[in-house]
Design an enzyme around this catalytic site. Structure first.
Site, PDB file in Angstrom:
ATOM      1  CD  GLN A  75      -2.783   1.333   2.409  1.00  0.00           C
ATOM      2  OE1 GLN A  75      -3.292   2.396   2.688  1.00  0.00           O
ATOM      3  NE2 GLN A  75      -3.007   0.266   3.146  1.00  0.00           N
ATOM      4  CB  SER A  76       3.590   2.576   2.093  1.00  0.00           C
ATOM      5  OG  SER A  76       4.565   1.633   1.678  1.00  0.00           O
ATOM      6  NE  ARG A  96       8.112 -12.425  -6.504  1.00  0.00           N
ATOM      7  CZ  ARG A  96       9.063 -12.765  -5.637  1.00  0.00           C
ATOM      8  NH1 ARG A  96       9.919 -13.706  -5.945  1.00  0.00           N
ATOM      9  NH2 ARG A  96       9.134 -12.184  -4.467  1.00  0.00           N
ATOM     10  CG  ASP A 131      13.244 -13.498 -12.050  1.00  0.00           C
ATOM     11  OD1 ASP A 131      13.699 -12.821 -11.096  1.00  0.00           O
ATOM     12  OD2 ASP A 131      13.351 -14.728 -12.122  1.00  0.00           O
ATOM     13  CG  ASN A 154       6.621  -0.354  -0.812  1.00  0.00           C
ATOM     14  OD1 ASN A 154       6.611  -0.666  -2.002  1.00  0.00           O
ATOM     15  ND2 ASN A 154       5.664  -0.740   0.022  1.00  0.00           N
ATOM     16  CG  PHE A 155      11.529  -4.196  -2.632  1.00  0.00           C
ATOM     17  CD1 PHE A 155      10.486  -5.063  -2.873  1.00  0.00           C
ATOM     18  CD2 PHE A 155      12.171  -3.604  -3.716  1.00  0.00           C
ATOM     19  CE1 PHE A 155      10.071  -5.344  -4.169  1.00  0.00           C
ATOM     20  CE2 PHE A 155      11.772  -3.880  -5.005  1.00  0.00           C
ATOM     21  CZ  PHE A 155      10.717  -4.742  -5.228  1.00  0.00           C
ATOM     22  NE  ARG A 162      17.953  -9.509   0.320  1.00  0.00           N
ATOM     23  CZ  ARG A 162      17.523  -8.780   1.355  1.00  0.00           C
ATOM     24  NH1 ARG A 162      18.414  -8.202   2.158  1.00  0.00           N
ATOM     25  NH2 ARG A 162      16.246  -8.629   1.591  1.00  0.00           N
ATOM     26  CE  LYS A 194      10.606  -9.072   5.154  1.00  0.00           C
ATOM     27  NZ  LYS A 194      10.050 -10.352   4.709  1.00  0.00           N
ATOM     28  CB  VAL A 195       7.383  -1.422   9.206  1.00  0.00           C
ATOM     29  CG1 VAL A 195       6.234  -0.553   9.669  1.00  0.00           C
ATOM     30  CG2 VAL A 195       8.469  -1.456  10.275  1.00  0.00           C
ATOM     31  CD  GLU A 197      -1.659   2.082   8.329  1.00  0.00           C
ATOM     32  OE1 GLU A 197      -1.437   2.335   7.147  1.00  0.00           O
ATOM     33  OE2 GLU A 197      -1.718   2.970   9.210  1.00  0.00           O
ATOM     34  CG  ASP A 226       0.558   0.879   4.707  1.00  0.00           C
ATOM     35  OD1 ASP A 226       1.763   0.834   4.977  1.00  0.00           O
ATOM     36  OD2 ASP A 226      -0.191  -0.097   4.801  1.00  0.00           O
ATOM     37  N   GLY A 305      -7.530  20.282  19.313  1.00  0.00           N
ATOM     38  CA  GLY A 305      -7.150  21.691  19.294  1.00  0.00           C
ATOM     39  C   GLY A 305      -7.655  22.425  20.520  1.00  0.00           C
ATOM     40  N   GLY A 306      -7.718  23.740  20.417  1.00  0.00           N
ATOM     41  CA  GLY A 306      -8.099  24.563  21.558  1.00  0.00           C
ATOM     42  C   GLY A 306      -9.612  24.718  21.722  1.00  0.00           C
TER      43      GLY A 306
HETATM   44  N1  CAO Z   1      11.537 -10.343  -9.323  1.00  0.00           N
HETATM   45  C1  CAO Z   1      12.205 -11.133  -8.474  1.00  0.00           C
HETATM   46  N2  CAO Z   1      12.167 -10.937  -7.124  1.00  0.00           N
HETATM   47  C2  CAO Z   1      11.401  -9.937  -6.672  1.00  0.00           C
HETATM   48  C3  CAO Z   1      10.676  -9.080  -7.522  1.00  0.00           C
HETATM   49  C4  CAO Z   1      10.768  -9.324  -8.917  1.00  0.00           C
HETATM   50  N3  CAO Z   1      10.131  -8.580  -9.794  1.00  0.00           N
HETATM   51  N4  CAO Z   1      10.017  -8.181  -6.775  1.00  0.00           N
HETATM   52  C5  CAO Z   1      10.314  -8.455  -5.489  1.00  0.00           C
HETATM   53  N5  CAO Z   1      11.143  -9.508  -5.417  1.00  0.00           N
HETATM   54  C6  CAO Z   1      11.737 -10.116  -4.232  1.00  0.00           C
HETATM   55  C7  CAO Z   1      12.623  -9.147  -3.478  1.00  0.00           C
HETATM   56  O1  CAO Z   1      13.856  -9.032  -4.128  1.00  0.00           O
HETATM   57  C8  CAO Z   1      12.720  -9.857  -2.121  1.00  0.00           C
HETATM   58  O2  CAO Z   1      13.678 -10.866  -2.190  1.00  0.00           O
HETATM   59  P1  CAO Z   1      14.902 -11.042  -1.135  1.00  0.00           P
HETATM   60  O3  CAO Z   1      14.288 -10.987   0.223  1.00  0.00           O
HETATM   61  O4  CAO Z   1      15.450 -12.366  -1.499  1.00  0.00           O
HETATM   62  O5  CAO Z   1      15.836  -9.925  -1.340  1.00  0.00           O
HETATM   63  C9  CAO Z   1      11.363 -10.527  -2.016  1.00  0.00           C
HETATM   64  O6  CAO Z   1      10.752 -10.414  -3.294  1.00  0.00           O
HETATM   65  C10 CAO Z   1      10.406 -10.001  -0.980  1.00  0.00           C
HETATM   66  O7  CAO Z   1      10.465  -8.602  -0.822  1.00  0.00           O
HETATM   67  P2  CAO Z   1      10.037  -7.967   0.570  1.00  0.00           P
HETATM   68  O8  CAO Z   1      10.928  -8.514   1.634  1.00  0.00           O
HETATM   69  O9  CAO Z   1       9.996  -6.508   0.422  1.00  0.00           O
HETATM   70  O10 CAO Z   1       8.536  -8.512   0.745  1.00  0.00           O
HETATM   71  P3  CAO Z   1       7.821  -9.151   2.010  1.00  0.00           P
HETATM   72  O11 CAO Z   1       6.493  -9.584   1.501  1.00  0.00           O
HETATM   73  O12 CAO Z   1       8.626 -10.181   2.683  1.00  0.00           O
HETATM   74  O13 CAO Z   1       7.658  -7.920   3.030  1.00  0.00           O
HETATM   75  C11 CAO Z   1       6.918  -5.709   3.660  1.00  0.00           C
HETATM   76  C12 CAO Z   1       6.641  -6.966   2.830  1.00  0.00           C
HETATM   77  C13 CAO Z   1       5.872  -4.676   3.283  1.00  0.00           C
HETATM   78  C14 CAO Z   1       6.819  -6.045   5.148  1.00  0.00           C
HETATM   79  C15 CAO Z   1       8.327  -5.175   3.341  1.00  0.00           C
HETATM   80  O14 CAO Z   1       8.444  -5.022   1.963  1.00  0.00           O
HETATM   81  C16 CAO Z   1       8.656  -3.875   4.035  1.00  0.00           C
HETATM   82  O15 CAO Z   1       8.935  -3.820   5.230  1.00  0.00           O
HETATM   83  N6  CAO Z   1       8.659  -2.773   3.254  1.00  0.00           N
HETATM   84  C17 CAO Z   1       9.024  -1.455   3.747  1.00  0.00           C
HETATM   85  C18 CAO Z   1       7.944  -0.857   4.592  1.00  0.00           C
HETATM   86  C19 CAO Z   1       6.641  -0.757   3.863  1.00  0.00           C
HETATM   87  O16 CAO Z   1       6.498  -0.195   2.808  1.00  0.00           O
HETATM   88  N7  CAO Z   1       5.609  -1.259   4.526  1.00  0.00           N
HETATM   89  C20 CAO Z   1       4.253  -0.985   4.069  1.00  0.00           C
HETATM   90  C21 CAO Z   1       3.619  -2.156   3.551  1.00  0.00           C
HETATM   91  S1  CAO Z   1       1.953  -1.774   3.207  1.00  0.00           S
HETATM   92  O17 CAO Z   1       1.164  -2.244   4.578  1.00  0.00           O
END
Ligand code: CAO
Length: 486
Positions: A75-76, A96, A131, A154-155, A162, A194-195, A197, A226, A305-306
């Site tokens: 979402q964010s 992906r 990919d 926002n990974f 990586r 990881k975070v 909302e 988000d 507020g006030g």
């Molecule tokens: N091709 C191949 N790999 C891909 C890809 C693509 N097109 N797109 C994403 N990936 C891979 C990433 O490279 C990552 O791989 P590695 O961990 O091996 O490096 C993997 O997908 C997962 O990415 P992620 O860790 O960001 O995703 P997650 O589902 O595990 O976590 C979230 C989600 C939101 C917790 C995390 O992305 C995060 O903390 N983001 C920052 C804060 C944020 O925006 N939070 C708001 C989320 S909305 O509520």
């Protein structure tokens, strides 16, 4: 020979796509910026072209010519890039192969169709599947980096690196690239976390200050962690684009969700500091004689507020969970309030006549006002109070908002058509620009624009597209047949 043709085609495509951007950059090198203005003071703003003679709304869109490499999900990040797209940026969402943004398949309401979670956050964008860990996919991504102005992601922390898309790598390919990120936390003890909302709402100070004093902390329904942070990031990106006109180079933009929530909860940090100087008199706990601790307490529906306010029951509250109104006892209209609720004597009574005198009695005052609001519907209260300039607000349900004609008229709530799910409602651009109209378009299907982007944006020829596709960089790996897999 074939190679040079390809290169030519690609640079031609890139040149065409950057036409507008280059026009803008040219302004930065103009010497006029330093010439003194006629009144003798230094000219600080950038030199601008003469005002357009085109009618308002017909001179293009605010972000025309800006191309965004959208690596966002959930979402964010998507909130941010959707806003940029609404304002005219060409947003290319990289997903992906086979899976796409995880939200396409989350909270599904129509079987086989992209979820509303996805469709409502990804309008006006194009989708390409790549990919990012496949060598050929990396090559395509490098070409996209060269062809775009902004990369938004926002990974989880470290994921972009990586993939090989470090700041150094990106900047070597395209020094003008702005790299914008949402992360849960800024640099510090939690930077690798990881975070989602609600984590941000809790870590940013919103949850500890939301809810009732005698209940647990509460998260709000508004997605301030988000969507709120996406909005912050969009502002950072636009500022970086503006600075790039002068510097010619990109920069990193970071919006941490904890910071974004704190920014929205800043009045509570204000109150934290006020606590050192005595009780917070506008909090109803003051009137109830309950002592304050050392941190800002939850204040229920007290106004931030006030001007004291509270949520009051209206006619029908027994069966309708939203038959309520927010009522503010704004000081300048106190006399009108007294007349309306049948308490004219409060206009002169020393216990009620001044705002400080009223503070210890807020609970009783609101109970008396509520006796009046309960005799009317929330819309009747709204109508009567507005005539007297008394600030009130009906508690609107999402059903009422979805059906509200004025929100449809302004384009804040928009109905769009989708080839798989049919018609759905989405939120249009909440920021209205008088010279940059917003036409809300449906979200893309997974990889819908892959060919178009490879050929039109990157200038790849058909045979090269075929070769990249055959490499498996753009498609999901084949699932092994059941008999073979067994
Ligand atoms: N091709 C191949 N790999 C891909 C890809 C693509 N097109 N797109 C994403 N990936 C891979 C990433 O490279 C990552 O791989 P590695 O961990 O091996 O490096 C993997 O997908 C997962 O990415 P992620 O860790 O960001 O995703 P997650 O589902 O595990 O976590 C979230 C989600 C939101 C917790 C995390 O992305 C995060 O903390 N983001 C920052 C804060 C944020 O925006 N939070 C708001 C989320 S909305 O509520």
């Amino acid at each position: 020979m074939a190679k040079s043709k390809k290169t030519k085609a690609r640079s031609k495509a890139r040149a065409a796509s950057k036409k507008v951007a280059r026009k803008v950059v040219k302004l930065a090198s103009s010497k006029k910026a330093k010439t003194p203005a006629r009144n003798g003071s230094a000219r600080t703003s950038l030199p601008l072209p003469p005002p357009s003679k085109k009618p308002y709304g017909q001179a293009g869109k605010a972000l025309d010519g800006v191309r965004v490499l959208d690596f966002t999900h959930v979402q964010s990040g998507p909130t941010c890039t959707q806003l940029l797209a609404y304002m005219g940026a060409d947003v290319i969402k990289v997903e992906r192969p086979g899976v796409g943004d995880i939200t396409r398949g989350q909270l599904v309401d129509v079987k086989g169709a992209d979820s509303l979670y996805f469709t409502m956050l990804n309008g006006n964008k194009r989708s390409i599947t790549i990919d990012s860990k496949h060598p050929e996919g990396k090559r395509v991504l490098d070409e996209l980096v060269k062809a775009c102005d902004v990369l938004v992601e926002n990974f989880a922390p470290g994921a972009l690196d990586r993939m090989g898309l470090t700041w150094e790598h990106i900047h070597k390919l395209n020094p003008r690239m702005i790299v914008a990120s949402v992360k849960g936390f800024g640099p510090g003890p939690y930077e690798d976390c990881k975070v989602y909302e609600n984590v941000a709402q809790c870590a940013g100070g919103a949850a500890s200050t939301t809810g009732f004093r005698d209940g647990p902390p509460l998260v709000t329904g508004a997605q301030i962690g988000d969507s709120g942070t996406g909005l912050h990031l969009a502002l950072g990106i636009v500022a970086a684009l503006y600075q790039r006109i002068r510097t010619g180079r990109g920069q990193k933009v970071l919006a941490a969700m904890q910071d974004g929530v704190l920014n929205l909860a800043r009045v509570k940090l204000r109150d934290q500091q006020r606590l050192k100087h005595g009780p917070l008199k506008e909090y109803s706990q003051y009137g109830e004689g309950i002592p304050f601790g050392d941190a800002v307490p939850r204040a229920g529906n007290d106004s931030g507020g006030g001007q004291p306010g509270w949520i009051l029951k209206c006619k029908g509250w027994e069966t309708d969970p939203n038959a309520y109104i927010y009522f503010i006892t704004q000081a300048p209209v106190w006399e009108a309030i007294c007349d309306l609720i049948g308490k004219p004597e409060w206009k002169t009574d020393p216990d009620y006549v001044t705002p400080p005198a009223r503070l210890p009695r807020l609970k009783q005052i609101f109970a008396t006002i509520e006796e009046w609001t309960m005799t009317k519907t929330k819309f009747e209260v709204m109508e009567i109070c507005n005539k007297h300039d008394i600030p009130v607000g009906p508690i609107l349900s999402m059903k009422e908002i979805a059906e509200e004609p004025s929100l449809r008229k302004t384009g804040t709530v928009v109905e769009v058509d989708h080839p798989v799910r049919g018609k759905y409602l989405t939120v249009g651009n909440p920021i209205k620009l008088s010279d940059s109209p917003c036409e809300v378009k449906r979200s893309p299907l997974l990889g819908e624009h892959t060919d178009e982007i490879l050929t039109q944006v990157l200038g790849f020829k058909k045979d090269e597209v075929a070769r990249i596709k055959a490499s498996g960089a753009l498609t999901a790996p084949e699932k092994p047949e059941k008999s073979k897999a067994a």
